[in-house]
Scaffold this active site. Sequence first.
Site, PDB file in Angstrom:
ATOM      1  N   THR A  82      -7.027   7.453   4.203  1.00 43.27           N
ATOM      2  CA  THR A  82      -6.476   7.004   2.919  1.00 43.27           C
ATOM      3  C   THR A  82      -6.274   5.504   2.829  1.00 43.27           C
ATOM      4  OG1 THR A  82      -4.268   7.493   3.759  1.00 43.27           O
ATOM      5  CG2 THR A  82      -5.341   9.201   2.452  1.00 43.27           C
ATOM      6  N   LEU A 102      -4.623   1.772   3.578  1.00 40.37           N
ATOM      7  CA  LEU A 102      -3.249   1.303   3.783  1.00 40.37           C
ATOM      8  C   LEU A 102      -2.378   1.623   2.569  1.00 40.37           C
ATOM      9  CD1 LEU A 102      -3.769  -2.118   5.607  1.00 40.37           C
ATOM     10  CD2 LEU A 102      -3.178   0.099   6.577  1.00 40.37           C
ATOM     11  N   HIS A 103      -2.094   2.908   2.361  1.00 40.65           N
ATOM     12  CA  HIS A 103      -1.140   3.283   1.319  1.00 40.65           C
ATOM     13  C   HIS A 103       0.265   3.206   1.916  1.00 40.65           C
ATOM     14  CE1 HIS A 103      -0.252   7.375   2.800  1.00 40.65           C
ATOM     15  NE2 HIS A 103      -1.517   7.383   3.186  1.00 40.65           N
ATOM     16  N   LEU A 104       1.273   3.693   1.237  1.00 40.97           N
ATOM     17  CA  LEU A 104       2.669   3.449   1.608  1.00 40.97           C
ATOM     18  C   LEU A 104       3.044   3.836   3.040  1.00 40.97           C
ATOM     19  CD1 LEU A 104       5.295   2.289   0.661  1.00 40.97           C
ATOM     20  CD2 LEU A 104       5.891   4.513  -0.293  1.00 40.97           C
TER      21      LEU A 104
END
Length: 87
Positions: free
Chosen positions: A12, A14-16
Amino acid sequence: MVSRKVVINNPTGLHLRPAGILCKEAMQFKAMVTFKFRESTANAKSVLGVLGACVKNGDEIEVFCEGEDEEQALAAVVKVIEDGLGE
């Protein structure tokens, strides 16, 4: 200053959650930890800075560390990225 290029391999990007893991790792060191992606540079100790870089799966970033524990910081940050940032 030391640097190394590394490819983001978690699905995914560098999401949260992965950004938080990256920041937590970088904050353990006194060295300044930044990374460059395309034309922007981001502070790896700032979740907002990491998220703002919009790094996706397969993108290559260059991590820079500067300070008294720069070698250890670079090794730790690169390892956590190569290990998939918790995913």
